[in-house]
Scaffold this active site. Structure first.
Site, PDB file in Angstrom:
ATOM      1  CB  SER A 145      -0.892   0.004   1.252  1.00 36.72           C
ATOM      2  OG  SER A 145      -1.514   1.258   1.440  1.00 36.72           O
ATOM      3  CE1 TYR A 168      -4.266  -1.943   4.964  1.00 45.25           C
ATOM      4  CE2 TYR A 168      -3.565   0.263   4.310  1.00 45.25           C
ATOM      5  CZ  TYR A 168      -3.977  -1.022   3.972  1.00 45.25           C
ATOM      6  OH  TYR A 168      -4.072  -1.378   2.653  1.00 45.25           O
TER       7      TYR A 168
END
Length: 342
Positions: A144, A169
């Site tokens: 990501s 995350y």
């Protein structure tokens, strides 16, 4: 090829499965169908692949696709299942593994950290171990843009130090890259991490900005505009994302690589950051309706700008996403109206 796609009921995993099946590959899809967002949307995606909801409600129960016949097999399973996942690998003998599964969302990680460690860290380790023991030589996994944190050095390049994540995350995604490097180095597994930048498009997640904004504007409700709109995102259309994944799958670039050169990481973004206020204006124009904006402060774990440098992707795969924001937003809104019968 026989390919495993984890997160097959998710936004990116679903689209990837669809393209792989259209190209004639044998695909096994895996998803735990958790309730982080509307499970009916996940089942609706699977129905597009020929998987009947009534037949996919039990864990570890393989279901053949009604649409793709013997080309698509779906299982409901947790990545962190240390019994079922190894058994699946032993039985199916995959040539390529595409790990698109993850617990997504930056803000949700502030409230439910355990879920992120279970799925994104323990689950990914389980995938790596299965690849190691079953001799899988090609693992492609979703990373990501969040790994870059709130970096002020733009555009983001893959050789930049990314050891200061600002959300759990992001930390789990960076840990995936570190773990992949270890397994490439120790066990000769070719691992390719793809740092996705703000993916959007038809069948998107309900917790993403485009979905939230469209829904609120159509219902005459206010939208929350964080950091008073002073945000920029490298919005990347779903077809461009899947196109990049397919380039990696179909490439023999690393077939003769050895040692640390087996480990690769690439940005996949549009390469053109868009101001949040401009993004909202595009939605308003297509909907022909003004948004009621509720200006909010910066949220914990959020970043001000994302911007992908695509030099390595272009150099190694001759690939650059190019879908314009107006085209992509229009495609999403057409899907949204159709899906909700508006």
């Amino acid at each position: 090829m026989k390919i495993l796609v984890t997160g097959a009921a998710g936004f990116i995993g679903f689209h990837l499965c669809k393209v792989l099946l259209e190209k004639g590959h044998d695909v096994v899809g895996l998803d735990n169908i958790n309730d982080y967002y509307d499970v009916e949307l996940k089942h609706a995606r699977l129905s597009q692949l020929g998987i009947d909801k009534k037949k996919s409600t039990h864990f570890n129960n393989p279901v053949n696709s009604e649409r793709y016949k013997d080309k698509f097999l779906f299982l409901r399973m947790h990545l962190e299942d240390r019994t079922a996942l190894p058994q699946l690998f032993q039985k199916e003998k995959f040539e390529i593994v595409c790990n698109m599964a993850a617990q997504a969302g930056v803000r949700y990680s502030l409230e439910n950290p355990d879920t992120y460690v279970d799925s994104n860290v323990v689950g990914f380790l389980n995938v790596l171990e299965c690849c190691r023991h079953e001799g899988i030589k090609n693992l492609i996994y979703a990373s990501s843009s969040s790994v870059y944190g709130d970096s002020s050095k733009v555009p983001f390049t893959e050789n930049e130090q990314v050891d200061k994540p600002i959300s759990l995350y992001a930390a789990t995604k960076k840990s995936n890259e570190l773990m992949a490097h270890t397994y490439s180095h120790l066990y000769g597994i070719m691992t390719t991490g793809l740092r996705f930048f703000t993916v959007y498009g038809p069948w998107g997640r309900p917790d993403m900005a485009l979905f939230l904004f469209t829904e609120a504007i159509l219902k005459g409700k206010s939208i929350e505009v964080f950091n008073n709109g002073l945000l920029e995102r490298d919005f990347t259309y779903i077809d461009d994302i899947v196109g990049g994944v397919m380039k990696v799958i179909e490439s023999d670039l690393n077939s003769d690589s050895k040692g640390d050169s087996l480990y690769k990481v690439y940005n996949i973004g549009n390469g053109q950051p868009v101001k949040l206020t401009d993004f909202i204006e595009v939605i308003e124009k297509i909907l022909d309706k003004k948004a009621i904006k509720n200006m909010m402060p910066m949220q914990p774990g959020d970043v001000t700008t994302t911007w992908a440098d695509l030099g390595n992707l272009k150099q190694d795969f001759d690939y650059s996403p190019n879908t314009g924001i107006s085209v992509g937003v229009r495609a999403f809104i057409e899907w949204y109206r159709n899906y909700y019968h508006l």
